[in-house]
Write a protein that holds these residues in place. Structure first.
Motif, PDB file in Angstrom:
ATOM      1  N   THR A 111      98.692 -12.004 103.915  1.00 55.93           N
ATOM      2  CA  THR A 111      98.756 -11.132 102.550  1.00 55.93           C
ATOM      3  C   THR A 111      98.748  -9.763 102.637  1.00 55.93           C
ATOM      4  OG1 THR A 111      96.597 -11.137 102.202  1.00 55.93           O
ATOM      5  CG2 THR A 111      97.602 -12.978 101.086  1.00 55.93           C
ATOM      6  N   VAL A 112      98.464  -8.928 103.843  1.00 53.21           N
ATOM      7  CA  VAL A 112      98.397  -7.822 104.051  1.00 53.21           C
ATOM      8  C   VAL A 112      99.871  -7.170 104.213  1.00 53.21           C
ATOM      9  CG1 VAL A 112      97.442  -6.002 105.645  1.00 53.21           C
ATOM     10  CG2 VAL A 112      95.957  -7.888 104.926  1.00 53.21           C
ATOM     11  N   PRO A 113     100.673  -7.656 104.987  1.00 57.73           N
ATOM     12  CA  PRO A 113     101.754  -7.216 105.213  1.00 57.73           C
ATOM     13  C   PRO A 113     102.735  -7.633 104.083  1.00 57.73           C
ATOM     14  CG  PRO A 113     101.598  -8.730 106.849  1.00 57.73           C
ATOM     15  CD  PRO A 113     100.039  -8.528 106.272  1.00 57.73           C
ATOM     16  N   VAL A 114     102.449  -8.618 103.248  1.00 56.19           N
ATOM     17  CA  VAL A 114     103.014  -8.977 102.130  1.00 56.19           C
ATOM     18  C   VAL A 114     102.992  -7.914 101.010  1.00 56.19           C
ATOM     19  CG1 VAL A 114     103.209 -10.475 100.270  1.00 56.19           C
ATOM     20  CG2 VAL A 114     103.470 -11.255 102.576  1.00 56.19           C
ATOM     21  N   PHE A 115     101.871  -7.531 100.991  1.00 54.28           N
ATOM     22  CA  PHE A 115     101.497  -6.503  99.847  1.00 54.28           C
ATOM     23  C   PHE A 115     101.769  -5.094 100.434  1.00 54.28           C
ATOM     24  CE2 PHE A 115      99.112  -9.735  97.782  1.00 54.28           C
ATOM     25  CZ  PHE A 115      99.566  -9.678  96.258  1.00 54.28           C
ATOM     26  N   THR A 120     104.136  -2.508  98.572  1.00 51.82           N
ATOM     27  CA  THR A 120     103.710  -1.276  98.351  1.00 51.82           C
ATOM     28  C   THR A 120     104.959  -0.186  98.735  1.00 51.82           C
ATOM     29  OG1 THR A 120     101.684  -2.067  98.330  1.00 51.82           O
ATOM     30  CG2 THR A 120     101.924   0.431  98.587  1.00 51.82           C
ATOM     31  N   ALA A 121     105.404  -0.501 100.045  1.00 48.53           N
ATOM     32  CA  ALA A 121     106.337   0.591 100.623  1.00 48.53           C
ATOM     33  C   ALA A 121     107.500   0.353  99.696  1.00 48.53           C
ATOM     34  CB  ALA A 121     106.740   0.027 102.093  1.00 48.53           C
ATOM     35  N   LEU A 122     107.952  -0.565  99.223  1.00 43.42           N
ATOM     36  CA  LEU A 122     109.409  -0.565  98.298  1.00 43.42           C
ATOM     37  C   LEU A 122     108.991  -0.049  97.204  1.00 43.42           C
ATOM     38  CD1 LEU A 122     110.301  -4.402  99.060  1.00 43.42           C
ATOM     39  CD2 LEU A 122     111.821  -2.341  99.567  1.00 43.42           C
ATOM     40  N   SER A 123     107.881  -0.090  96.551  1.00 42.65           N
ATOM     41  CA  SER A 123     107.535   0.401  95.128  1.00 42.65           C
ATOM     42  C   SER A 123     107.438   2.026  95.412  1.00 42.65           C
ATOM     43  CB  SER A 123     106.366  -0.155  94.538  1.00 42.65           C
ATOM     44  OG  SER A 123     105.202   0.316  95.060  1.00 42.65           O
ATOM     45  N   MET A 124     106.990   2.514  96.634  1.00 38.33           N
ATOM     46  CA  MET A 124     106.967   3.919  96.912  1.00 38.33           C
ATOM     47  C   MET A 124     107.982   4.536  97.456  1.00 38.33           C
ATOM     48  SD  MET A 124     103.010   3.713  98.007  1.00 38.33           S
ATOM     49  CE  MET A 124     102.566   5.601  98.343  1.00 38.33           C
ATOM     50  N   ASP A 125     109.211   3.698  97.867  1.00 38.59           N
ATOM     51  CA  ASP A 125     110.208   4.216  98.414  1.00 38.59           C
ATOM     52  C   ASP A 125     109.885   4.657  99.968  1.00 38.59           C
ATOM     53  OD1 ASP A 125     112.999   4.186  98.600  1.00 38.59           O
ATOM     54  OD2 ASP A 125     113.169   6.162  97.918  1.00 38.59           O
ATOM     55  N   VAL A 126     109.102   3.943 100.619  1.00 42.46           N
ATOM     56  CA  VAL A 126     108.823   4.829 101.943  1.00 42.46           C
ATOM     57  C   VAL A 126     109.211   3.766 103.076  1.00 42.46           C
ATOM     58  CG1 VAL A 126     107.159   6.470 101.162  1.00 42.46           C
ATOM     59  CG2 VAL A 126     106.486   4.016 101.796  1.00 42.46           C
ATOM     60  N   LEU A 127     110.111   2.735 102.579  1.00 38.57           N
ATOM     61  CA  LEU A 127     110.136   1.613 103.596  1.00 38.57           C
ATOM     62  C   LEU A 127     111.115   1.954 105.076  1.00 38.57           C
ATOM     63  CD1 LEU A 127     109.508  -1.518 103.704  1.00 38.57           C
ATOM     64  CD2 LEU A 127     111.862  -1.784 102.814  1.00 38.57           C
ATOM     65  N   THR A 128     111.587   3.165 104.992  1.00 37.31           N
ATOM     66  CA  THR A 128     112.321   3.751 106.251  1.00 37.31           C
ATOM     67  C   THR A 128     111.756   4.625 106.857  1.00 37.31           C
ATOM     68  OG1 THR A 128     113.690   5.068 105.012  1.00 37.31           O
ATOM     69  CG2 THR A 128     114.677   2.813 105.452  1.00 37.31           C
ATOM     70  N   ASP A 129     110.423   5.117 106.353  1.00 38.12           N
ATOM     71  CA  ASP A 129     109.754   6.302 107.020  1.00 38.12           C
ATOM     72  C   ASP A 129     109.140   5.806 108.324  1.00 38.12           C
ATOM     73  OD1 ASP A 129     110.057   7.540 104.832  1.00 38.12           O
ATOM     74  OD2 ASP A 129     107.826   7.619 104.277  1.00 38.12           O
ATOM     75  N   ALA A 130     109.219   6.551 109.490  1.00 36.22           N
ATOM     76  CA  ALA A 130     108.981   6.282 110.723  1.00 36.22           C
ATOM     77  C   ALA A 130     107.520   5.630 110.869  1.00 36.22           C
ATOM     78  CB  ALA A 130     109.091   7.396 111.664  1.00 36.22           C
ATOM     79  N   TRP A 131     106.537   6.455 110.203  1.00 31.07           N
ATOM     80  CA  TRP A 131     105.063   5.838 110.388  1.00 31.07           C
ATOM     81  C   TRP A 131     105.053   4.413 109.936  1.00 31.07           C
ATOM     82  CZ3 TRP A 131     102.439   4.426 105.944  1.00 31.07           C
ATOM     83  CH2 TRP A 131     103.043   4.755 104.727  1.00 31.07           C
ATOM     84  N   LEU A 132     105.479   4.068 108.797  1.00 32.69           N
ATOM     85  CA  LEU A 132     105.573   2.808 108.281  1.00 32.69           C
ATOM     86  C   LEU A 132     106.347   1.862 109.241  1.00 32.69           C
ATOM     87  CD1 LEU A 132     104.622   1.084 105.838  1.00 32.69           C
ATOM     88  CD2 LEU A 132     106.892   1.133 104.909  1.00 32.69           C
ATOM     89  N   LEU A 133     107.382   2.215 109.789  1.00 34.52           N
ATOM     90  CA  LEU A 133     107.908   1.311 110.787  1.00 34.52           C
ATOM     91  C   LEU A 133     107.242   1.093 111.897  1.00 34.52           C
ATOM     92  CD1 LEU A 133     111.659   2.671 110.607  1.00 34.52           C
ATOM     93  CD2 LEU A 133     110.595   0.573 109.464  1.00 34.52           C
ATOM     94  N   VAL A 134     106.600   2.328 112.417  1.00 31.75           N
ATOM     95  CA  VAL A 134     105.528   2.101 113.468  1.00 31.75           C
ATOM     96  C   VAL A 134     104.447   0.931 113.158  1.00 31.75           C
ATOM     97  CG1 VAL A 134     103.907   2.988 115.044  1.00 31.75           C
ATOM     98  CG2 VAL A 134     106.118   4.201 114.779  1.00 31.75           C
TER      99      VAL A 134
END
Length: 140
Positions: free
Chosen positions: A56-60, A64-78
């Motif tokens: 459930t952690v990565p699912v949420f 969250t990343a989609l709703s905050m529009d940060v899905l392509t940020d490097a820190w999130l990808l790492v």
């Protein structure tokens, strides 16, 4: 909606990943000390059950990343890559070694401790990345 998703993501991480990290860290001592098999079985069960809940952690997190529009940020990808590596370490190394130890396979306590430590370190780095968010424009 982002705040709700972020809250659920953080709560899921605390409730699901926390017990796995603690139980995985305690298990090598059980092996080293030749402890009570019932205790080892409980620690292994905690790791298995909460690992399953940990999905459930990565699912949420993704929601969250989609709703905050940060899905392509490097820190999130790492963070996502490190989360995947942590899952592989847990499912391919920690859980099988625990099962082997419970089945009397003579698991190596030092190796179990090392793999649990790697798993825990990966999660610690992910937590730091989630808090610091390098390159974030929020000023946090």
């Amino acid at each position: 909606m982002s705040k709700f998703l972020l809250s659920v993501h953080v709560l899921a991480a605390i409730v699901a990943i926390g017990p796995v990290t603690v139980a995985a860290s305690m298990f090598p001592r059980f092996v080293r000390d030749g402890g009570n098999p019932a205790v080892g079985a409980v620690l292994h069960r905690i790791c298995r059950v909460y690992a399953a809940l940990g999905v459930t952690v990565p699912v949420f997190g993704l929601a969250t990343a989609l709703s905050m529009d940060v899905l392509t940020d490097a820190w999130l990808l790492v963070s996502m890559a490190l989360t995947a590596v942590a899952a592989v370490v847990l499912f391919a190394a920690v859980l099988p070694a625990q099962r082997d130890a419970l089945d009397g396979g003579g698991a190596n306590a030092a190796r179990l401790g090392m793999t649990a430590g790697i798993f825990n370190l990966l999660w610690a780095v992910v937590v730091v990345l989630m808090i610091v968010r390098p390159g974030s424009s929020t000023g946090a």
